[in-house]
Design a protein around this motif. Structure first.
Motif: not given
Length: 219
Positions: A193-204
């Protein structure tokens, strides 16, 4: 235009990366924003009798799509407008939010595998025609990987396995408790989800490396 030497260098780099992807357990990442899966009954309550979803775009998983339609979700402390509906319709309605969304709504969404909604919080859905008061169905989606059988066989993965996935660069992160879901209806893709992606600094579209254990990557 690139000169011939540069073109050859780019082609070589692309082929090298494809070979690495083929020979190691890398998985492309898809980031899921808040969304809703509706039953046909709830869809008709919100939008009108006999209503059918309007396809906006296909998703990575075969047969799945983002619909043009959105609804407002209302919790005890706040609301979120324009929450996208994903199709096709399902047997039961399910609302998937991030933990940050839950704080805004005033809903404590448990982390669950999709479809496991018994005992989860409810929420109010507001559509253009009517409202639906869900008694349960709000979850934070358990991070998971859609795995086709050939990939599962190659890297010795089984349905319901739990693995780790290493992602990111500057904010490199290892996600634990990632559920493996194997089906011949799937394309290879990890969902966070968006929280997890933002925490790791990753993109689609970025790649994660599947690890079977804390210190041992897949063969």
């Amino acid at each position: 235009m690139y000169d011939q030497a540069t073109q050859e260098k780019i082609i070589k780099e692309v082929l090298t990366r494809l070979l690495v992807f083929e020979e190691q357990p890398y998985v492309p990442i898809g980031i899921s924003n808040r969304h809703i899966h509706l039953s046909q009954q709830d869809l008709e309550t919100l939008f009108g009798k006999g209503y059918q979803l309007t396809k906006m775009k296909e998703l990575m998983q075969p047969g799945q799509f983002a619909a043009e339609e959105t609804v407002t979700i209302v919790g005890p402390k706040g609301e979120i407008k324009n929450v996208r509906i994903l199709g096709p319709v399902r047997k039961n309605t399910q609302v998937e939010v991030s933990l940050t969304d839950g704080y805004k709504l005033g809903v404590r969404a448990p982390i669950r595998e999709s479809g496991r909604t018994v005992g989860t919080p409810g929420i109010l859905l507001k559509g253009p025609i009517g409202d639906v008061e869900l008694k349960e169905g709000v979850i934070g989606a358990l991070r998971h990987i859609h795995v086709p059988p050939e990939f599962a066989r190659k890297f010795q993965l089984k349905d319901k396995d739990m693995v780790e996935v290493e992602v990111g660069r500057e904010r490199k992160t290892i996600f634990s408790n990632v559920l493996i879901r194997v089906s011949d209806k799937y394309k290879l893709e990890m969902h966070v989800d968006t929280d997890e992606a933002n925490a790791a600094g990753i993109s689609n579209g970025e790649l994660g490396k599947i690890r079977k254990g804390q210190d041992e990557p897949c063969p």
